[in-house]
Motif scaffolding. Structure first.
Motif, PDB file in Angstrom:
ATOM      1  N   GLN A 251     -20.549 -12.943   6.695  1.00  0.00           N
ATOM      2  CA  GLN A 251     -19.351 -13.684   7.102  1.00  0.00           C
ATOM      3  C   GLN A 251     -19.277 -13.687   8.618  1.00  0.00           C
ATOM      4  N   CYS A 252     -19.188 -14.868   9.222  1.00  0.00           N
ATOM      5  CA  CYS A 252     -19.215 -14.996  10.684  1.00  0.00           C
ATOM      6  C   CYS A 252     -17.931 -15.618  11.206  1.00  0.00           C
ATOM      7  N   ASP A 253     -17.720 -15.461  12.515  1.00  0.00           N
ATOM      8  CA  ASP A 253     -16.616 -16.147  13.177  1.00  0.00           C
ATOM      9  C   ASP A 253     -16.951 -17.626  13.302  1.00  0.00           C
ATOM     10  N   ALA A 254     -15.948 -18.449  13.527  1.00  0.00           N
ATOM     11  CA  ALA A 254     -16.164 -19.896  13.592  1.00  0.00           C
ATOM     12  C   ALA A 254     -16.855 -20.323  14.875  1.00  0.00           C
ATOM     13  N   GLN A 255     -16.613 -19.604  15.979  1.00  0.00           N
ATOM     14  CA  GLN A 255     -17.147 -20.033  17.272  1.00  0.00           C
ATOM     15  C   GLN A 255     -18.591 -19.574  17.468  1.00  0.00           C
ATOM     16  N   LYS A 281     -23.176 -19.370  14.609  1.00  0.00           N
ATOM     17  CA  LYS A 281     -21.842 -18.778  14.514  1.00  0.00           C
ATOM     18  C   LYS A 281     -21.928 -17.315  14.922  1.00  0.00           C
ATOM     19  N   LYS A 282     -20.891 -16.856  15.594  1.00  0.00           N
ATOM     20  CA  LYS A 282     -20.870 -15.492  16.132  1.00  0.00           C
ATOM     21  C   LYS A 282     -20.747 -14.460  15.020  1.00  0.00           C
ATOM     22  N   PRO A 284     -19.362 -11.119  13.795  1.00  0.00           N
ATOM     23  CA  PRO A 284     -18.163 -10.389  14.245  1.00  0.00           C
ATOM     24  C   PRO A 284     -18.523  -9.089  14.959  1.00  0.00           C
ATOM     25  N   ASP A 285     -17.718  -8.719  15.932  1.00  0.00           N
ATOM     26  CA  ASP A 285     -17.939  -7.468  16.662  1.00  0.00           C
ATOM     27  C   ASP A 285     -17.952  -6.295  15.692  1.00  0.00           C
TER      28      ASP A 285
END
Length: 470
Positions: A251-255, A281-282, A284-285
């Motif tokens: 699961q990734c961030d949108a940006q 897609k980034k 997540p940290d």
């Protein structure tokens, strides 16, 4: 038509536009020339759904009404031809979208948008042009309020509005209709040129990877690859591979990922045979990473899931940025360097004969998402010359591609200049920086229609653009 447009003789400095505007034009608040649309779809009396898309209000087909759709369209607002739609949300974070549209069909649209109806001394066409200039000049972004800077009717009804006479509004609308038609014609001609160049480049690539220049050809017996040069091998792709991998899709961030952040490539990163590192897609940290799946220079990536036209798209990652992982919708092919050049193999996989095989092997419930298994790729039949010939073909295509990109890049820049010119011209005319009454009087009521497949030059427009570049 575009050159030496005269200014108005008498002007007054206008604070809203930070420019002089004609002294005989009145300035009225939005409340005097606009009405907020309050016509709700009570009782579901209208069913035709409208959408604001790239500045155009279009009818949304039933088959595209999916995803985040409401339980009922009763809360939507009814719009009529001539109405104006403004998307008022998220002004702070989105300053590139076109937010104003002119309604051409009766229908319903979300009440999250502001529906407006010209009133008083404004015609609907001039009202739309004025509001579109408020948008394109970015003045709309000074008007919102709240944490996310949302625009409301309270902001619009206080907005200073220029109001020429009805005759001048008609002249402005008429002139800009003709000007836009000529600019559209020029843009269409340049787009057609790009399309023809792309067709030519694809045909050249097809010819080279098929070995059409080789005199001695043999029949294969396959409908999708009828013949190959006698000096080439006819084989399946698996004969030149040492392995094939599938990526990972957390699961990734949108940006997109930042320069020093991990990102996961989208399925479209290899579309049309070109690797696009920005299609990611980034991660997540703090999320775990899979460094073994990081894309390296020279990796051959193939789309495993996409539309029928794009599934199986292959591209070589040339000098990719660091910390990019390929997703589970992508294969990474490990190629035997003694048998095949990765760039040549990518070109062959994009050829018509390979596309026919890939599309025949694709499966999926919908046209918009087709899938292929590893076997579709490994069992592709291709014609393969010696590695030295493969590299020579790749070098020749690189040379031709540089020439192609130079011409296409120049043409795309010309299209961008035409769009910028249009934006500036509309703003100047609508806000009274130039006087078009005299030239509008010489123009026919309706602009000339044109066939967008026919190239045409417009000397007057070209000269006006040249003056703008000086």
């Amino acid at each position: 038509m575009f050159r030496d447009l005269p200014p108005y003789a008498q002007t007054t400095q206008n604070p809203f536009w930070s420019a002089p505007t004609p002294s005989h034009w009145s300035v009225q608040p939005g409340l005097a020339v606009l009405r907020e649309n309050r016509h709700k779809n009570d009782g579901l009396i209208e069913s035709q759904v409208l959408s604001l898309s790239y500045g155009r209000v279009v009818v949304k087909p039933v088959e595209k009404q999916r995803g985040l759709v409401p339980d009922s369209y009763e809360g939507y607002q009814i719009l009529d031809p001539g109405d104006i739609v403004v998307r008022p949300t998220d002004l702070q974070n989105d300053q590139t979208s076109i937010r104003v549209g002119h309604v051409g069909d009766r229908g319903i649209i979300t009440s999250a948008y502001i529906g407006l109806r010209p009133a008083g001394d404004w015609s609907d066409s001039y009202a739309y042009l004025y509001l579109s200039v408020v948008d394109s000049s970015k003045r709309i972004y000074r008007m919102g309020s709240g944490l996310r800077q949302q625009l409301g009717w309270e902001d619009l009804k206080r907005m200073p509005c220029l109001v020429p006479s009805a005759e001048e509004q008609a002249a402005i609308v008429k002139y800009l209709a003709h000007a836009n038609a000529r600019i559209d014609k020029a843009i269409a001609a340049k787009r057609r040129l790009i399309a023809l160049l792309e067709e030519q480049e694809q045909a050249n690539a097809e010819s080279l990877v098929r070995g059409d220049t080789e005199q001695d050809q043999i029949s294969t017996g396959f409908p999708w690859l009828s013949r190959v040069p006698a000096s080439w091998e006819l084989l399946r792709v698996k004969k030149v591979l040492v392995g094939i991998e599938q990526g990972w899709s957390p699961q990734c961030d949108a940006q997109p990922a930042g320069p020093d952040e991990w990102g996961v490539l989208k399925a479209g990163c290899s579309n049309h045979g070109r690797f696009r590192s920005e299609e990611n897609k980034k991660l997540p940290d703090g999320h775990e990473t899979r460094p073994e799946l990081e894309v390296q220079h020279g990796d051959l990536l193939v789309s495993r899931a996409n539309t029928r036209e794009l599934v199986g798209s292959a591209a070589v990652a040339l000098n990719p940025r660091e910390k990019l992982i390929f997703s589970d919708k992508t294969f990474r092919l490990k190629v035997r360097a003694d048998r095949a050049d990765t760039e040549f193999l990518a070109l062959v996989m994009g050829s018509r004969s390979s596309r026919d095989q890939i599309e025949a092997g694709a499966v999926g419930a919908s046209h918009s998402m087709q899938n292929i298994g590893q076997g579709v790729i490994t069992n592709l039949w291709i014609g393969l010359p010696p590695v030295v010939v493969q590299k020579a073909i790749v070098d020749e295509l690189h040379r031709r591609s540089e020439e192609f990109e130079a011409v296409v890049g120049k043409t795309r820049r010309e299209i961008a200049l035409l769009r910028e010119f249009r934006t500036r011209l509309v703003a100047d005319v609508v806000t009274g920086q130039v006087d078009v009454r005299a030239i509008a009087a010489t123009l026919p009521d309706a602009p000339e229609s044109f066939d967008n497949t026919v190239s045409a030059t417009d000397d007057d427009l070209e000269e006006a653009l040249s003056e703008g570049e000086e």
